[in-house]
Design a protein around this motif. Sequence first.
Motif, PDB file in Angstrom:
ATOM      1  N   LEU A 163      58.135  43.836  38.053  1.00 43.91           N
ATOM      2  CA  LEU A 163      58.160  43.296  36.753  1.00 43.91           C
ATOM      3  C   LEU A 163      58.526  42.537  36.099  1.00 43.91           C
ATOM      4  O   LEU A 163      59.498  42.642  36.419  1.00 43.91           O
ATOM      5  CB  LEU A 163      57.693  45.052  35.885  1.00 43.91           C
ATOM      6  N   ASP A 164      58.224  41.502  35.482  1.00 46.74           N
ATOM      7  CA  ASP A 164      59.079  40.885  35.269  1.00 46.74           C
ATOM      8  C   ASP A 164      59.828  41.350  33.291  1.00 46.74           C
ATOM      9  O   ASP A 164      58.966  42.093  33.461  1.00 46.74           O
ATOM     10  CB  ASP A 164      58.590  39.326  34.462  1.00 46.74           C
ATOM     11  N   ALA A 165      60.544  40.155  33.126  1.00 43.80           N
ATOM     12  CA  ALA A 165      61.684  41.083  31.853  1.00 43.80           C
ATOM     13  C   ALA A 165      60.437  41.724  31.090  1.00 43.80           C
ATOM     14  O   ALA A 165      61.322  42.745  30.761  1.00 43.80           O
ATOM     15  CB  ALA A 165      62.159  39.783  31.559  1.00 43.80           C
ATOM     16  N   LYS A 166      59.647  40.469  29.952  1.00 40.31           N
ATOM     17  CA  LYS A 166      58.588  41.235  29.025  1.00 40.31           C
ATOM     18  C   LYS A 166      58.142  42.530  29.850  1.00 40.31           C
ATOM     19  O   LYS A 166      57.895  43.709  29.179  1.00 40.31           O
ATOM     20  CB  LYS A 166      57.892  40.474  29.180  1.00 40.31           C
ATOM     21  N   GLY A 167      57.702  43.060  30.824  1.00 38.58           N
ATOM     22  CA  GLY A 167      56.959  44.046  31.054  1.00 38.58           C
ATOM     23  C   GLY A 167      57.999  45.061  31.597  1.00 38.58           C
ATOM     24  O   GLY A 167      57.599  45.721  31.466  1.00 38.58           O
ATOM     25  N   VAL A 168      59.173  45.073  31.654  1.00 34.72           N
ATOM     26  CA  VAL A 168      59.923  45.821  31.626  1.00 34.72           C
ATOM     27  C   VAL A 168      59.929  46.101  30.244  1.00 34.72           C
ATOM     28  O   VAL A 168      59.930  47.522  30.012  1.00 34.72           O
ATOM     29  CB  VAL A 168      61.441  45.700  32.222  1.00 34.72           C
ATOM     30  N   GLU A 169      60.374  45.435  29.634  1.00 35.74           N
ATOM     31  CA  GLU A 169      60.933  45.862  28.155  1.00 35.74           C
ATOM     32  C   GLU A 169      59.860  47.187  27.240  1.00 35.74           C
ATOM     33  O   GLU A 169      59.544  47.458  26.878  1.00 35.74           O
ATOM     34  CB  GLU A 169      60.929  44.908  27.462  1.00 35.74           C
ATOM     35  N   GLU A 170      57.965  45.953  28.198  1.00 36.38           N
ATOM     36  CA  GLU A 170      56.848  46.465  27.527  1.00 36.38           C
ATOM     37  C   GLU A 170      56.772  48.700  28.220  1.00 36.38           C
ATOM     38  O   GLU A 170      56.140  49.267  26.951  1.00 36.38           O
ATOM     39  CB  GLU A 170      55.740  46.346  27.974  1.00 36.38           C
ATOM     40  N   LEU A 171      56.951  48.431  29.693  1.00 36.19           N
ATOM     41  CA  LEU A 171      57.197  49.447  29.720  1.00 36.19           C
ATOM     42  C   LEU A 171      58.013  50.723  29.208  1.00 36.19           C
ATOM     43  O   LEU A 171      58.092  52.289  28.875  1.00 36.19           O
ATOM     44  CB  LEU A 171      57.642  49.680  31.386  1.00 36.19           C
ATOM     45  N   LEU A 172      59.046  49.911  28.741  1.00 34.74           N
ATOM     46  CA  LEU A 172      60.886  50.989  28.135  1.00 34.74           C
ATOM     47  C   LEU A 172      59.999  52.101  27.217  1.00 34.74           C
ATOM     48  O   LEU A 172      60.395  52.925  26.000  1.00 34.74           O
ATOM     49  CB  LEU A 172      61.879  50.004  28.797  1.00 34.74           C
ATOM     50  N   VAL A 173      59.425  50.448  26.224  1.00 34.06           N
ATOM     51  CA  VAL A 173      58.692  50.878  24.828  1.00 34.06           C
ATOM     52  C   VAL A 173      57.859  52.152  24.913  1.00 34.06           C
ATOM     53  O   VAL A 173      58.130  53.195  23.559  1.00 34.06           O
ATOM     54  CB  VAL A 173      58.720  50.005  24.208  1.00 34.06           C
TER      55      VAL A 173
ATOM     56  N   HIS B  52      68.016  52.387  40.452  1.00 35.83           N
ATOM     57  CA  HIS B  52      69.159  52.543  40.095  1.00 35.83           C
ATOM     58  C   HIS B  52      69.300  51.159  39.833  1.00 35.83           C
ATOM     59  O   HIS B  52      70.578  50.793  40.043  1.00 35.83           O
ATOM     60  CB  HIS B  52      68.498  51.006  41.834  1.00 35.83           C
ATOM     61  N   ASP B  53      69.111  51.144  38.011  1.00 35.68           N
ATOM     62  CA  ASP B  53      69.417  50.375  37.184  1.00 35.68           C
ATOM     63  C   ASP B  53      70.341  51.298  36.397  1.00 35.68           C
ATOM     64  O   ASP B  53      69.702  52.060  35.621  1.00 35.68           O
ATOM     65  CB  ASP B  53      68.174  50.183  36.750  1.00 35.68           C
ATOM     66  N   LEU B  54      71.983  51.050  36.305  1.00 33.21           N
ATOM     67  CA  LEU B  54      72.384  51.750  35.242  1.00 33.21           C
ATOM     68  C   LEU B  54      72.611  51.726  34.505  1.00 33.21           C
ATOM     69  O   LEU B  54      72.608  52.360  33.746  1.00 33.21           O
ATOM     70  CB  LEU B  54      74.202  51.783  35.996  1.00 33.21           C
ATOM     71  N   GLU B  55      72.641  50.065  34.007  1.00 33.12           N
ATOM     72  CA  GLU B  55      72.154  50.055  32.550  1.00 33.12           C
ATOM     73  C   GLU B  55      71.085  50.550  31.892  1.00 33.12           C
ATOM     74  O   GLU B  55      71.015  50.499  30.590  1.00 33.12           O
ATOM     75  CB  GLU B  55      72.481  48.473  32.216  1.00 33.12           C
ATOM     76  N   MET B  56      70.308  50.451  32.493  1.00 29.50           N
ATOM     77  CA  MET B  56      69.180  50.468  31.909  1.00 29.50           C
ATOM     78  C   MET B  56      68.762  52.571  31.427  1.00 29.50           C
ATOM     79  O   MET B  56      68.570  52.600  30.760  1.00 29.50           O
ATOM     80  CB  MET B  56      67.880  50.571  32.707  1.00 29.50           C
ATOM     81  N   ALA B  57      69.284  53.398  32.927  1.00 27.15           N
ATOM     82  CA  ALA B  57      69.479  54.498  32.546  1.00 27.15           C
ATOM     83  C   ALA B  57      70.908  54.515  31.237  1.00 27.15           C
ATOM     84  O   ALA B  57      70.515  55.347  30.260  1.00 27.15           O
ATOM     85  CB  ALA B  57      70.147  54.935  33.954  1.00 27.15           C
ATOM     86  N   LEU B  58      71.934  54.070  31.013  1.00 28.04           N
ATOM     87  CA  LEU B  58      72.569  54.458  30.173  1.00 28.04           C
ATOM     88  C   LEU B  58      72.243  53.902  28.698  1.00 28.04           C
ATOM     89  O   LEU B  58      72.917  54.803  27.634  1.00 28.04           O
ATOM     90  CB  LEU B  58      74.052  53.206  29.996  1.00 28.04           C
ATOM     91  N   GLU B  59      71.151  53.123  28.789  1.00 30.41           N
ATOM     92  CA  GLU B  59      70.912  52.693  27.163  1.00 30.41           C
ATOM     93  C   GLU B  59      69.725  53.443  27.179  1.00 30.41           C
ATOM     94  O   GLU B  59      69.794  53.577  25.872  1.00 30.41           O
ATOM     95  CB  GLU B  59      69.815  50.285  27.463  1.00 30.41           C
ATOM     96  N   HIS B  60      68.547  54.136  27.674  1.00 30.72           N
ATOM     97  CA  HIS B  60      67.586  54.997  27.529  1.00 30.72           C
ATOM     98  C   HIS B  60      67.914  56.450  27.535  1.00 30.72           C
ATOM     99  O   HIS B  60      67.150  56.861  27.399  1.00 30.72           O
ATOM    100  CB  HIS B  60      66.458  54.552  27.880  1.00 30.72           C
ATOM    101  N   SER B  61      68.598  57.187  28.408  1.00 35.16           N
ATOM    102  CA  SER B  61      68.386  57.929  28.870  1.00 35.16           C
ATOM    103  C   SER B  61      69.141  59.965  27.338  1.00 35.16           C
ATOM    104  O   SER B  61      70.426  59.036  26.779  1.00 35.16           O
ATOM    105  CB  SER B  61      69.010  58.549  30.332  1.00 35.16           C
ATOM    106  N   SER B  62      69.283  61.013  27.874  1.00 34.50           N
ATOM    107  CA  SER B  62      69.976  60.951  27.051  1.00 34.50           C
ATOM    108  C   SER B  62      70.374  62.457  28.108  1.00 34.50           C
ATOM    109  O   SER B  62      71.789  62.321  27.303  1.00 34.50           O
ATOM    110  CB  SER B  62      68.847  62.465  26.865  1.00 34.50           C
ATOM    111  N   ARG B  63      70.188  62.278  29.270  1.00 31.00           N
ATOM    112  CA  ARG B  63      71.207  62.815  30.091  1.00 31.00           C
ATOM    113  C   ARG B  63      70.921  61.962  31.370  1.00 31.00           C
ATOM    114  O   ARG B  63      69.813  60.795  31.782  1.00 31.00           O
ATOM    115  CB  ARG B  63      71.244  64.470  30.181  1.00 31.00           C
ATOM    116  N   ILE B  64      71.876  62.046  32.405  1.00 27.99           N
ATOM    117  CA  ILE B  64      72.179  60.937  33.250  1.00 27.99           C
ATOM    118  C   ILE B  64      72.695  61.727  34.676  1.00 27.99           C
ATOM    119  O   ILE B  64      73.665  62.921  34.623  1.00 27.99           O
ATOM    120  CB  ILE B  64      73.177  59.984  33.226  1.00 27.99           C
ATOM    121  N   LEU B  65      71.730  62.116  35.950  1.00 31.80           N
ATOM    122  CA  LEU B  65      72.004  62.877  37.534  1.00 31.80           C
ATOM    123  C   LEU B  65      73.019  61.372  38.079  1.00 31.80           C
ATOM    124  O   LEU B  65      71.384  60.423  38.682  1.00 31.80           O
ATOM    125  CB  LEU B  65      71.209  63.636  37.575  1.00 31.80           C
TER     126      LEU B  65
END
Length: 279
Positions: A174-184, A201-214
Amino acid sequence: MSIEVFDLHHTYHKGTPLEFESLKGVSFQLSPGEWISVVGHTGSGKSTLAQHLNGLIQPQRGRVEVDGLSTGGSKRDLREVRRRVGLVFQFPEQQLFADTVYEEIAFGPRNWGFSDEEVRRSVEDAVEAVGLDGSLLDRNPMALSGGQRRRVAIGSVISSNPRYLVLDEPTAGLDAKGVEELLVLLGRLREKGIGICHITHDLEMALEHSSRILVLSKGEVVFWGTPQEAAGFLSERSVDGLVLPEVLELCSRLRARGFNVPLTWDPGRLSRAIEEMRS
């Protein structure tokens, strides 16, 4: 009620020269309305774990239970597990097969024995949940844009009213817009009480959106906790294939030099902390 994974092990090609242990004693829990991310490098066992969560792969050792139902139990229990846990593969639009968007999204509810009226309502609810325009229902899914096809694919999973959604690298391609829409979209589903297991594999995305990380490395759990705890752990210990977000890496280096800045991946928060130090 939750998905509970207990000491899960899995070995591919047992007893052959190609034998490979993909999972080594993995344990964690996912509750409805929670968003967890499973993070790791290619080959860390993420996709194997994802396929265990709805019984697509059966445990060789250990247990996976969904709201108390074992994926290794009876055929009836396994069927119910698969209704409760929706699995979305990487590039899910490649799984689309129906002639229209409506038929694609309606397939799951019909397969689970919903009445015609229940199927109609389920399709309408799924279309609304994923943010698709109702005018697209009579279109062929393959005639839509990539982002729209991804929404149709997710809609076809959530139309069966799962309690949990497992997504294996859902932002791939997905392009940047598609990624943003999917996360919303995933955020809205979480607000509705659906448990989200995001394989990435995207650590930044995991840090920003998760309640917990494995965090997985070579099939083993090397970390399980909150994003802030993960930031601290990964700033002190490198994990094969995982790259710290640039802002978090900068924070780590500043702290190592004695600067009193927070350990954050948010550029705005770091900027404010630096301004406060200068004032």
